[in-house]
Design an enzyme around this catalytic site. Structure first.
Site, PDB file in Angstrom:
ATOM      1  N   VAL A  66      63.289 -12.490   5.535  1.00  0.00           N
ATOM      2  CA  VAL A  66      62.897 -11.229   4.907  1.00  0.00           C
ATOM      3  C   VAL A  66      64.140 -10.490   4.425  1.00  0.00           C
ATOM      4  CG1 VAL A  66      61.719  -9.048   5.252  1.00  0.00           C
ATOM      5  CG2 VAL A  66      60.871 -11.108   6.376  1.00  0.00           C
ATOM      6  N   LYS A  67      64.104 -10.136   3.152  1.00  0.00           N
ATOM      7  CA  LYS A  67      65.240  -9.437   2.555  1.00  0.00           C
ATOM      8  C   LYS A  67      65.041  -7.936   2.728  1.00  0.00           C
ATOM      9  CE  LYS A  67      68.006 -10.914  -1.335  1.00  0.00           C
ATOM     10  NZ  LYS A  67      67.966 -11.333  -2.742  1.00  0.00           N
ATOM     11  N   ILE A  68      66.061  -7.300   3.290  1.00  0.00           N
ATOM     12  CA  ILE A  68      65.972  -5.884   3.648  1.00  0.00           C
ATOM     13  C   ILE A  68      67.160  -5.151   3.020  1.00  0.00           C
ATOM     14  CG2 ILE A  68      66.007  -4.271   5.600  1.00  0.00           C
ATOM     15  CD1 ILE A  68      63.790  -5.984   6.294  1.00  0.00           C
ATOM     16  N   ALA A  75      62.417 -13.411   0.702  1.00  0.00           N
ATOM     17  CA  ALA A  75      61.443 -12.583  -0.025  1.00  0.00           C
ATOM     18  C   ALA A  75      61.694 -11.139   0.404  1.00  0.00           C
ATOM     19  CB  ALA A  75      60.022 -13.018   0.315  1.00  0.00           C
ATOM     20  N   THR A 130      65.135 -14.705  -3.606  1.00  0.00           N
ATOM     21  CA  THR A 130      64.454 -14.010  -4.695  1.00  0.00           C
ATOM     22  C   THR A 130      64.689 -12.514  -4.499  1.00  0.00           C
ATOM     23  OG1 THR A 130      62.349 -13.632  -3.537  1.00  0.00           O
ATOM     24  CG2 THR A 130      62.604 -15.742  -4.650  1.00  0.00           C
TER      25      THR A 130
END
Ligand code: G3P
Length: 220
Positions: free
Chosen positions: A83-85, A57, A27
């Site tokens: 975790v999207k960074i 996310a 997402t």
């Protein structure tokens, strides 16, 4: 090759999972905003549907310490959250720290092989090159993926390549031919992977002939 679906729409995710070909979900803030639902609740719902597959996310902070805090909070919602960074210096710094804590990071907004090299060096679990957005500006998105595949292979990096910003089935085909680990595919492109007119014509013919045989046997 793993298939992720690039959406925050629960119906689309459930449909893809029901087909039995879904390995995870990605997402981003835009995709969540499109759904007009509470972020936390939706991410938890998605995690339940695809567990143990990873669900990306994204953090919305741009400073390393804040990203790290946000990432820990996201990860506390479900075990299968990645975790999207964003691929900025603070993002790479946060990725290093989070990876050492055992939090899987999907480094996003990658548009060059050198950026992908930085993410792998920082211990990212995933790198997301955006092929469609590169194509949109007249660059060749897939040649960036090809370079990343080569570089990661040269040094045996564990970081998995998620081909992102996919626009059509040819992108999926090219990602598979290049040996990318994962394609994250919007629902409409995923549906198109099934389609071939000769399949529809062939099935119609088989079913009509079968019906004809049943009729002949019943009449005999
Ligand atoms: O989720 C990241 C990426 O897939 C975004 O795609 O279509 O907004 O370029 P797009």
């Amino acid at each position: 090759m793993k298939f992720f679906i690039d959406t925050a729409n629960l119906d689309e995710i459930k449909q893809a999972a029901d087909w039995g070909i879904l390995d995870g979900v990605t997402t981003n803030p835009t995709l969540v905003a499109r759904e007009n639902v509470a972020f936390k609740e939706r991410i938890i719902e998605i995690c339940d549907v695809v567990a143990p597959g990873p669900v990306s996310a994204e953090v919305v902070s741009v400073e390393a310490e804040e990203m790290i805090e946000e990432a820990r909070e996201l990860r506390s919602w479900a075990e299968n959250i990645a975790v999207k960074i964003p691929l900025i210096p603070d993002g790479i710094k946060a990725t290093r720290a989070l990876s050492e804590e055992g939090i899987a990071c999907n480094v996003t907004l990658c548009f060059s092989a050198n950026q992908a090299l930085l993410a792998a060096k920082a211990g990212a679990a995933y790198i997301s090159p955006f092929v469609g957005r590169l194509d949109d500006v007249g660059a060749d998105g897939m040649s960036v993926v090809e370079d990343i595949v080569q570089i990661y292979d040269n040094y045996a990096f564990d970081t998995e390549i998620i081909v992102a910003s996919i626009r059509h089935p040819i992108h999926v085909l090219q990602a598979a031919l290049l040996g990318a680990h994962i394609a994250t595919v919007p629902f409409d492109s995923l549906e198109k992977l099934f389609k071939h007119p000769l399949t529809d014509i062939g099935l119609k013919g088989f079913l009509a002939d079968w019906e004809k045989l049943q009729k002949q046997l019943a009449d005999a």
